[in-house]
Design a protein around this motif. Sequence first.
Motif, PDB file in Angstrom:
ATOM      1  N   PRO A  47      14.139  19.569  11.766  1.00 22.98           N
ATOM      2  CA  PRO A  47      13.365  20.684  11.212  1.00 22.98           C
ATOM      3  C   PRO A  47      12.707  21.574  12.269  1.00 22.98           C
ATOM      4  O   PRO A  47      12.724  22.806  12.144  1.00 22.98           O
ATOM      5  N   ALA A  48      12.130  20.965  13.303  1.00 23.77           N
ATOM      6  CA  ALA A  48      11.466  21.774  14.327  1.00 23.77           C
ATOM      7  C   ALA A  48      12.473  22.632  15.089  1.00 23.77           C
ATOM      8  O   ALA A  48      12.146  23.728  15.547  1.00 23.77           O
ATOM      9  N   GLY A  49      13.718  22.142  15.237  1.00 26.51           N
ATOM     10  CA  GLY A  49      14.754  22.927  15.900  1.00 26.51           C
ATOM     11  C   GLY A  49      15.168  24.142  15.084  1.00 26.51           C
ATOM     12  O   GLY A  49      15.490  25.195  15.629  1.00 26.51           O
ATOM     13  N   ILE A  50      15.179  23.997  13.749  1.00 26.84           N
ATOM     14  CA  ILE A  50      15.470  25.142  12.890  1.00 26.84           C
ATOM     15  C   ILE A  50      14.305  26.120  12.913  1.00 26.84           C
ATOM     16  O   ILE A  50      14.484  27.341  13.018  1.00 26.84           O
ATOM     17  N   GLU A  51      13.092  25.592  12.850  1.00 19.20           N
ATOM     18  CA  GLU A  51      11.905  26.451  12.824  1.00 19.20           C
ATOM     19  C   GLU A  51      11.802  27.314  14.075  1.00 19.20           C
ATOM     20  O   GLU A  51      11.526  28.517  13.994  1.00 19.20           O
ATOM     21  N   VAL A  52      12.031  26.712  15.241  1.00 20.48           N
ATOM     22  CA  VAL A  52      11.869  27.470  16.475  1.00 20.48           C
ATOM     23  C   VAL A  52      12.960  28.527  16.639  1.00 20.48           C
ATOM     24  O   VAL A  52      12.782  29.520  17.345  1.00 20.48           O
ATOM     25  N   GLY A  53      14.105  28.347  15.968  1.00 21.63           N
ATOM     26  CA  GLY A  53      15.188  29.329  16.043  1.00 21.63           C
ATOM     27  C   GLY A  53      15.141  30.386  14.970  1.00 21.63           C
ATOM     28  O   GLY A  53      16.045  31.222  14.884  1.00 21.63           O
TER      29      GLY A  53
END
Length: 426
Positions: free
Chosen positions: A126-132
């Motif tokens: 989830p954090a990887g999607i959020e930061v992108g």
Amino acid sequence: MDPSRRAVLGLGAGLMTAAGLAACGSSGQKDGDGPVTLTVWAREGDNSMEDQMGAFEAAHPGITVQLSSVSNDQYLTKFANAIRSGSVPDLINFDIINAPLLATQGQLTDITEQSKGLANLEDLAPAGIEVGTLEDAIFSLPVALTGSQMFWNKALFEAAGLDPEVPPTTLAEVKEFAEKIQATGEGISGFSTIGGAGGAFTGFPSGWADGGEIVSDPGPDQVSSFSDPAMVAMVAWYQDMWQSGLMQPTDEPNQDPGNVGQQNVLEGNVGIIFTGANTFSGKEDQFGSVAGIPGTSGELASFLGGNQAAIPLGAPHPEEAWTLLEWLVSDQEAAELNRTAGWIAPDLALAESLASDDWAAATVGSLAVGRLPISIAYFAIINDPNGPWAQNSQAVIFEGADPATTMARAQEQADQLIADAYRQIG
């Protein structure tokens, strides 16, 4: 002007100038139906990409990959120069913390539609999607990840009369256990952090575990939270560990022990360690691990590190570049090659299925509690060794400065840098 301010403003100016020239670059059209050669930039140190590209080529006979390694400190400058010259690569694989800045500069292809079509989108970290993601549009995806964790030397636990299968659960217990371990013999350190004492990778998680924040939501009104009580308490804890002599000595004042510290850990001279799983390659049976780093309350949190990938605007072969990006985030062989190289696949369900023991499960589990600050001024306010977080937190930890007043000053400095960064991009 402060060096960290020059860094963020210089980068913004370079990419903004390049943006004006982007229309002069390639059209982004594919070369008919013939063979295609994709140009891919990998961040230096991503040791999984070479093997992954070979596997991708074998699975896609019509596509060849030309892979180039780019040093982390030159990556953004080289990308800005490529935009200026109209010769961007097809895919860029970069430090995940730079995703917000690159998306804000308008130089990445919007891949929202393709990403929402991924069968495994809900399984990606989830954090990887959020930061992108910027304003509900996806511009980059995580491709190779790591998280920060607590580890301990089982033999030193036994020597100290501690149960090697029962780790400390709070920072207070970390200190208590470290005291017992250090008392076992000369040359033994109770605690070490490999990733910067009080820094982002191993410091922030303790504050996050206690509900702390580092920055507010991204945008022109973003502010820092360096004086958040949980973050101040975390820095004060490191100060206490240093002043108590429980933290592994550094080679020079105000510096993390780095490679020397890692060697001491691997030689069995350190009891409790905050770092990433890559440190222990081949030594996993000698250490225990949990899925994150504790705070004062017994909760765990982790810093999500690793690599993000995106398709630049004007990429010569955007369709084939998406084929590669989709393969990197979805394919089982890609995930297995990540694991072999010490990374975690972005598909957490797939990564969990490949975890063969408790150690691997904890490594994957660190991503479930993984976070990272999202700011276009990340480097300037946090990573820059001359910037507000590094300078002020190190003054607290190693020089005895007052934690509350020092981190309040750091927050004022950071807020100015964030405001400058947003003014620069308009």
